[in-house]
Every structure is written in C-alpha cells, then in structure tokens.
Design a protein around this motif. Structure first.
Motif, PDB file in Angstrom:
ATOM      1  N   GLU A  40      -5.380 -17.502 -12.976  1.00  0.00           N
ATOM      2  CA  GLU A  40      -5.937 -18.290 -11.886  1.00  0.00           C
ATOM      3  C   GLU A  40      -5.863 -17.571 -10.538  1.00  0.00           C
ATOM      4  OE1 GLU A  40      -5.055 -22.484  -9.524  1.00  0.00           O
ATOM      5  OE2 GLU A  40      -4.171 -22.160 -11.505  1.00  0.00           O
ATOM      6  N   HIS A  41      -4.783 -16.875 -10.264  1.00  0.00           N
ATOM      7  CA  HIS A  41      -4.549 -16.294  -8.936  1.00  0.00           C
ATOM      8  C   HIS A  41      -4.813 -14.795  -8.836  1.00  0.00           C
ATOM      9  CE1 HIS A  41      -2.810 -19.944  -7.243  1.00  0.00           C
ATOM     10  NE2 HIS A  41      -2.207 -20.120  -8.409  1.00  0.00           N
ATOM     11  N   TYR A  42      -4.936 -14.110  -9.965  1.00  0.00           N
ATOM     12  CA  TYR A  42      -5.003 -12.648  -9.959  1.00  0.00           C
ATOM     13  C   TYR A  42      -6.138 -12.095  -9.097  1.00  0.00           C
ATOM     14  CZ  TYR A  42      -5.094  -7.833 -11.586  1.00  0.00           C
ATOM     15  OH  TYR A  42      -5.088  -6.469 -11.630  1.00  0.00           O
ATOM     16  N   SER A  43      -7.353 -12.525  -9.322  1.00  0.00           N
ATOM     17  CA  SER A  43      -8.483 -11.930  -8.586  1.00  0.00           C
ATOM     18  C   SER A  43      -8.409 -12.258  -7.090  1.00  0.00           C
ATOM     19  CB  SER A  43      -9.830 -12.346  -9.180  1.00  0.00           C
ATOM     20  OG  SER A  43     -10.012 -13.729  -9.060  1.00  0.00           O
ATOM     21  N   ARG A  44      -7.993 -13.476  -6.746  1.00  0.00           N
ATOM     22  CA  ARG A  44      -7.861 -13.848  -5.332  1.00  0.00           C
ATOM     23  C   ARG A  44      -6.823 -12.971  -4.651  1.00  0.00           C
ATOM     24  NH1 ARG A  44      -4.229 -16.747  -2.442  1.00  0.00           N
ATOM     25  NH2 ARG A  44      -3.103 -17.486  -4.262  1.00  0.00           N
ATOM     26  N   LEU A  45      -5.703 -12.739  -5.329  1.00  0.00           N
ATOM     27  CA  LEU A  45      -4.640 -11.918  -4.749  1.00  0.00           C
ATOM     28  C   LEU A  45      -5.058 -10.450  -4.646  1.00  0.00           C
ATOM     29  CD1 LEU A  45      -1.521 -13.558  -6.431  1.00  0.00           C
ATOM     30  CD2 LEU A  45      -2.269 -13.785  -4.047  1.00  0.00           C
ATOM     31  N   CYS A  46      -5.790  -9.958  -5.633  1.00  0.00           N
ATOM     32  CA  CYS A  46      -6.294  -8.579  -5.556  1.00  0.00           C
ATOM     33  C   CYS A  46      -7.233  -8.429  -4.356  1.00  0.00           C
ATOM     34  CB  CYS A  46      -7.020  -8.183  -6.835  1.00  0.00           C
ATOM     35  SG  CYS A  46      -5.915  -7.819  -8.211  1.00  0.00           S
ATOM     36  N   HIS A  47      -8.075  -9.418  -4.156  1.00  0.00           N
ATOM     37  CA  HIS A  47      -8.998  -9.403  -3.015  1.00  0.00           C
ATOM     38  C   HIS A  47      -8.216  -9.433  -1.702  1.00  0.00           C
ATOM     39  CE1 HIS A  47     -12.765  -9.984  -0.912  1.00  0.00           C
ATOM     40  NE2 HIS A  47     -12.207 -10.980  -0.242  1.00  0.00           N
ATOM     41  N   LEU A  48      -7.190 -10.256  -1.639  1.00  0.00           N
ATOM     42  CA  LEU A  48      -6.348 -10.331  -0.449  1.00  0.00           C
ATOM     43  C   LEU A  48      -5.683  -8.980  -0.181  1.00  0.00           C
ATOM     44  CD1 LEU A  48      -4.844 -11.992   1.781  1.00  0.00           C
ATOM     45  CD2 LEU A  48      -3.091 -12.422   0.056  1.00  0.00           C
ATOM     46  N   ALA A  49      -5.110  -8.373  -1.194  1.00  0.00           N
ATOM     47  CA  ALA A  49      -4.440  -7.080  -1.041  1.00  0.00           C
ATOM     48  C   ALA A  49      -5.424  -6.004  -0.608  1.00  0.00           C
ATOM     49  CB  ALA A  49      -3.755  -6.683  -2.348  1.00  0.00           C
ATOM     50  N   TYR A  50      -6.637  -6.063  -1.128  1.00  0.00           N
ATOM     51  CA  TYR A  50      -7.653  -5.070  -0.773  1.00  0.00           C
ATOM     52  C   TYR A  50      -7.989  -5.127   0.713  1.00  0.00           C
ATOM     53  CZ  TYR A  50     -11.637  -1.966  -1.239  1.00  0.00           C
ATOM     54  OH  TYR A  50     -12.495  -0.907  -1.107  1.00  0.00           O
ATOM     55  N   GLY A  51      -7.879  -6.295   1.301  1.00  0.00           N
ATOM     56  CA  GLY A  51      -8.096  -6.431   2.736  1.00  0.00           C
ATOM     57  C   GLY A  51      -7.062  -5.670   3.549  1.00  0.00           C
ATOM     58  N   TYR A  52      -5.901  -5.431   2.986  1.00  0.00           N
ATOM     59  CA  TYR A  52      -4.854  -4.672   3.657  1.00  0.00           C
ATOM     60  C   TYR A  52      -4.890  -3.193   3.275  1.00  0.00           C
ATOM     61  CZ  TYR A  52      -2.375  -8.917   5.114  1.00  0.00           C
ATOM     62  OH  TYR A  52      -2.028 -10.103   5.699  1.00  0.00           O
ATOM     63  N   VAL A  53      -5.001  -2.923   1.981  1.00  0.00           N
ATOM     64  CA  VAL A  53      -4.755  -1.591   1.463  1.00  0.00           C
ATOM     65  C   VAL A  53      -6.022  -0.799   1.168  1.00  0.00           C
ATOM     66  CG1 VAL A  53      -3.615  -0.315  -0.398  1.00  0.00           C
ATOM     67  CG2 VAL A  53      -2.558  -2.356   0.529  1.00  0.00           C
ATOM     68  N   ALA A  54      -7.098  -1.443   0.790  1.00  0.00           N
ATOM     69  CA  ALA A  54      -8.388  -0.803   0.505  1.00  0.00           C
ATOM     70  C   ALA A  54      -8.303   0.267  -0.587  1.00  0.00           C
ATOM     71  CB  ALA A  54      -9.012  -0.238   1.780  1.00  0.00           C
TER      72      ALA A  54
ATOM     73  N   ARG B 238      -8.178  -0.087  -4.751  1.00  0.00           N
ATOM     74  CA  ARG B 238      -8.166  -1.064  -5.845  1.00  0.00           C
ATOM     75  C   ARG B 238      -6.974  -0.895  -6.786  1.00  0.00           C
ATOM     76  NH1 ARG B 238     -12.450  -4.051  -5.138  1.00  0.00           N
ATOM     77  NH2 ARG B 238     -14.423  -3.167  -4.492  1.00  0.00           N
ATOM     78  N   ASP B 239      -6.690   0.334  -7.174  1.00  0.00           N
ATOM     79  CA  ASP B 239      -5.569   0.560  -8.092  1.00  0.00           C
ATOM     80  C   ASP B 239      -4.248   0.120  -7.465  1.00  0.00           C
ATOM     81  OD1 ASP B 239      -7.242   1.588 -10.046  1.00  0.00           O
ATOM     82  OD2 ASP B 239      -7.009   3.654  -9.340  1.00  0.00           O
ATOM     83  N   GLU B 240      -4.050   0.480  -6.201  1.00  0.00           N
ATOM     84  CA  GLU B 240      -2.818   0.110  -5.501  1.00  0.00           C
ATOM     85  C   GLU B 240      -2.722  -1.414  -5.378  1.00  0.00           C
ATOM     86  OE1 GLU B 240       0.661   1.114  -4.583  1.00  0.00           O
ATOM     87  OE2 GLU B 240      -0.702   2.813  -4.589  1.00  0.00           O
ATOM     88  N   CYS B 241      -3.858  -2.061  -5.099  1.00  0.00           N
ATOM     89  CA  CYS B 241      -3.883  -3.527  -4.977  1.00  0.00           C
ATOM     90  C   CYS B 241      -3.472  -4.186  -6.285  1.00  0.00           C
ATOM     91  CB  CYS B 241      -5.279  -4.006  -4.582  1.00  0.00           C
ATOM     92  SG  CYS B 241      -5.775  -3.510  -2.941  1.00  0.00           S
TER      93      CYS B 241
END
Length: 188
Positions: free
Chosen positions: A15-29, A31-34
């Motif tokens: 349920e939360h994985y893709s939303r959290l990956c998107h959130l992390a990408y906003g910080y880190v840019a 994808r693998d690290e996110c």
C-alpha cells in the motif's frame, strides 16, 4: 479470520511502497537509492514492531522516518563535498572550469555569482556563519545586531540560495559546496 502480522505488514508494504518511493525521489533523485531507503524504513518498522500501529499513525510514522532518512543521506553526501577549506586549491583548477555556455570561468566566479543573489547584509551574515564558522551570538556582537536578526538573515539566505541553484543547473561545480552549506545549517 485473524490476519497474521506478516500478512498485515505485506499489505501495508504494498500500500505505501510506491508513495514512499515517490516521496524519497523528491529528496534524493536516484531511484535505486530511494528504493533502498524505503526498504530500510520497512525493515526498521518490522524490527521495532511499529507495524502494529493503527493505520493513520503507521502512515505518518513511515513518512516521517523516510523523510528523516533522506535528510540524513543528503547530509552525509554533502559532508563529503567541497568545503571552504577546499577552496584554497582553486587556483590550480580554475582554468579548467567552463559554464553551461562553454565560457571559461573560475569556481570562485561561480561562487560569487551564487552569493550575489543574497542582499548585502544577508550575504555578510551568511558568510560569517558559514565561512568563519561563527555562532549567531558572535555574529550579532560583531555586527551590532540582535541574534534574532542574524537568525532572520540566515532564514532568508537558505531559500534564496536553493532557488538560485534550482534555476541554474549549470552550477554543478558549485553544488557540492552549496549543498554542504545548506544541509549543514545549524541554529547556533
């Protein structure tokens, strides 16, 4: 029928994985690290037993944990970047620097350009805090202003520098220095 802890955890992960990956990408840019950071958050949640939290508290917890992990990652990454002490070697590399239009410019010129977006008093306070590593109290005394004014000037400087860097991607040579300055802001 009771669902097992593992089933509930897997459901929340999906349920939360893709939303959290998107959130992390906003910080880190990256994808693998996110994805790694999101997975680390879920491992931490499992190990600490936080997966038993009610859904709204769980969502808030994993969001905050991920945001904090992203900020820590950026701080570590930026700490390995250029510092003021490293600027002493600039004359040896200055001739090799070209901007986005191919024009030869020194790294010092880039830094001056970035800092030029700050109003004079704001720039003075920022440089005292970051270049001279002065505490807010010391800056206030040196400039005969209040500590609150120093804090306000620093609060003004950070978004101005971030915005300038965002609008000028050719500043990749200065990004390490600017990132370390911005990420290491400590309220003294």
């Amino acid at each position: 029928m009771m669902t097992s802890r593992k089933d509930k955890f897997e459901s929340r992960f999906r349920e939360h994985y893709s939303r959290l990956c998107h959130l992390a990408y906003g910080y880190v840019a990256d994808r693998d690290e996110c994805e790694d950071m999101v997975q680390e958050v879920f491992i931490s949640v499992w190990n600490s037993g936080k997966d038993s939290l009610p859904e709204d508290e769980f969502a808030a917890y994993v969001t905050t944990a991920l945001r904090n992990r992203c900020i820590s990652f950026l701080r570590k990454k930026c700490n390995a970047a250029v510092s003021f002490e490293d600027l002493s070697v600039l004359p040896a590399v200055e001739d090799d620097v070209a901007d986005h239009e191919g024009e030869q410019r020194s790294l010092t010129d880039f830094l001056q350009e970035v800092l030029s977006v700050l109003p004079p008093k704001c720039r003075e306070v920022f440089l005292l805090a970051k270049q001279q590593d002065m505490k807010y109290r010391e800056i206030a005394q040196a400039l005969d202003i209040s500590e609150k004014t120093v804090e306000n000037q620093m609060t003004k400087a950070i978004p101005l520098l971030r915005q300038y860097v965002k609008e000028n991607p050719y500043l990749w040579l200065c990004i390490g220095w600017i990132c370390s300055m911005i990420a290491n802001i400590t309220w003294k």
